[in-house]
Design an enzyme around this catalytic site. Structure first.
Site, PDB file in Angstrom:
ATOM      1  N   SER A  57       0.827  -1.212   0.017  1.00  0.00           N
ATOM      2  CA  SER A  57      -0.010  -0.099   0.113  1.00  0.00           C
ATOM      3  C   SER A  57       0.847   1.374  -0.033  1.00  0.00           C
ATOM      4  O   SER A  57       1.955   1.393   0.469  1.00  0.00           O
ATOM      5  CB  SER A  57      -0.621   0.178   1.319  1.00  0.00           C
ATOM      6  OG  SER A  57      -1.636  -1.100   1.454  1.00  0.00           O
TER       7      SER A  57
HETATM    8  N1  SAH Z   1      -0.501  -4.825   3.985  1.00  0.00           N
HETATM    9  C1  SAH Z   1      -0.121  -5.552   2.684  1.00  0.00           C
HETATM   10  C2  SAH Z   1      -0.588  -5.000   1.568  1.00  0.00           C
HETATM   11  C3  SAH Z   1      -0.901  -6.097   0.844  1.00  0.00           C
HETATM   12  S1  SAH Z   1      -2.261  -6.069  -0.503  1.00  0.00           S
HETATM   13  C4  SAH Z   1       1.454  -4.632   2.794  1.00  0.00           C
HETATM   14  O1  SAH Z   1       1.702  -3.979   3.718  1.00  0.00           O
HETATM   15  O2  SAH Z   1       2.221  -5.031   1.891  1.00  0.00           O
HETATM   16  C5  SAH Z   1      -3.537  -7.195   0.128  1.00  0.00           C
HETATM   17  C6  SAH Z   1      -3.051  -8.661   0.403  1.00  0.00           C
HETATM   18  O3  SAH Z   1      -4.164  -9.296   0.979  1.00  0.00           O
HETATM   19  C7  SAH Z   1      -2.623  -9.357  -0.738  1.00  0.00           C
HETATM   20  O4  SAH Z   1      -1.396  -9.891  -0.409  1.00  0.00           O
HETATM   21  C8  SAH Z   1      -3.660 -10.461  -0.783  1.00  0.00           C
HETATM   22  O5  SAH Z   1      -3.324 -11.729  -1.383  1.00  0.00           O
HETATM   23  C9  SAH Z   1      -4.162 -10.651   0.723  1.00  0.00           C
HETATM   24  N2  SAH Z   1      -5.477 -11.070   0.654  1.00  0.00           N
HETATM   25  C10 SAH Z   1      -6.690 -10.989  -0.165  1.00  0.00           C
HETATM   26  N3  SAH Z   1      -7.714 -11.827   0.334  1.00  0.00           N
HETATM   27  C11 SAH Z   1      -7.128 -12.389   1.425  1.00  0.00           C
HETATM   28  C12 SAH Z   1      -7.881 -13.208   2.482  1.00  0.00           C
HETATM   29  N4  SAH Z   1      -8.992 -13.801   2.156  1.00  0.00           N
HETATM   30  N5  SAH Z   1      -7.247 -13.436   3.461  1.00  0.00           N
HETATM   31  C13 SAH Z   1      -6.043 -13.025   3.594  1.00  0.00           C
HETATM   32  N6  SAH Z   1      -5.199 -12.602   2.826  1.00  0.00           N
HETATM   33  C14 SAH Z   1      -5.758 -12.068   1.710  1.00  0.00           C
END
Ligand code: SAH
Length: 227
Positions: A79
């Site tokens: 993000s």
């Molecule tokens: N917090 C992260 C941003 C990641 S983007 C950072 O600081 O880099 C969102 C993430 O959520 C992705 O990696 C995606 O694979 C994950 N995601 C999507 N659906 C999910 C679910 N049901 N349970 C766990 N993770 C999930």
């Protein structure tokens, strides 16, 4: 003698590089985060401390402190720094807190949280990302972050209830298990809306058994997927 000189040179280069990154973080906090109204000192300190360039792919290191999200592979993103800071501030994190994050991704948001709170539990659905984040966080010596591969829709019951929950993927509705696993007085921040459209960042507060919801700002997150 020669090799000592060589080591000294490498050392000097390395510390110049490190200084550059910490300078970039100071600028990032001032120009992208404080300028948009984030004030919590612990959050600003954490954003100045966590080496964001270690959480992005090697070909993106030079963009690590830019004002936007970046791809991290598997169709996912790390993000935007401001959004990470905003979401961290709004849950009002305290040193005694235990926080659940859904969507580990690179592990960056988890690292920022871990600088402030006592324990961070984070769930990632893509196993490769989960493993990469876990080893990255271990290499950087973040000992209070616990990563697991699972569908975060069900939360992480063993360690519930949580003082706060941070969801970093956009869900069509708020998963009921997450509301259940939130402590009385706890706060959850979650982007809600359809994938690939503008979503709304929602703050959910549990107080005296009641749930209060408020829309904070339009955002764009990758979708919350299901196993
Ligand atoms: N917090 C992260 C941003 C990641 S983007 C950072 O600081 O880099 C969102 C993430 O959520 C992705 O990696 C995606 O694979 C994950 N995601 C999507 N659906 C999910 C679910 N049901 N349970 C766990 N993770 C999930």
């Amino acid at each position: 003698m020669k090799s000592a000189l060589f080591l000294l040179l490498i050392g000097a280069l390395f510390s110049t590089q490190t200084d550059n990154f910490s300078k970039k973080r100071v600028e990032m906090v001032k120009n992208q985060i404080q300028s948009r109204g984030v004030k919590n000192a612990a959050v600003l300190d954490a954003m100045r401390k966590v080496p964001r360039h270690r959480f992005v792919p090697s070909d993106k290191v030079s963009d690590a402190y830019g004002d936007g999200p970046l791809p991290i592979g598997y169709g996912q993103t790390i993000s935007q720094p401001y959004i990470v800071a905003y979401m961290t501030e709004i849950i009002n994190p305290k040193p005694v807190h235990r926080v659940l994050e859904i969507g580990t991704g690179s592990g960056y948001q988890a690292a920022v949280l871990s600088e402030i709170v006592s324990e961070v539990y984070t769930i990632e659905i893509v196993d490769e990302l989960s493993k990469q984040a876990a080893s990255r966080l271990a290499n950087l010596n973040y000992k209070n972050v616990h990563v697991k591969t699972a569908d975060g829709y069900y939360g992480w019951k063993e360690h519930a209830p949580y003082d706060a929950i941070v969801v970093t993927a956009a869900a069509e509705h708020v998963p009921p298990s997450l509301i259940e696993q939130l402590k009385e007085g706890g706060k959850m921040i979650i982007p809600v809306g359809s994938p690939f459209m503008v979503q709304e960042l929602m703050l959910i507060e549990k107080s005296k058994g009641k749930i209060r919801t408020s829309a904070k700002m339009p955002v764009r997150f990758v979708p919350f997927t299901r196993k």
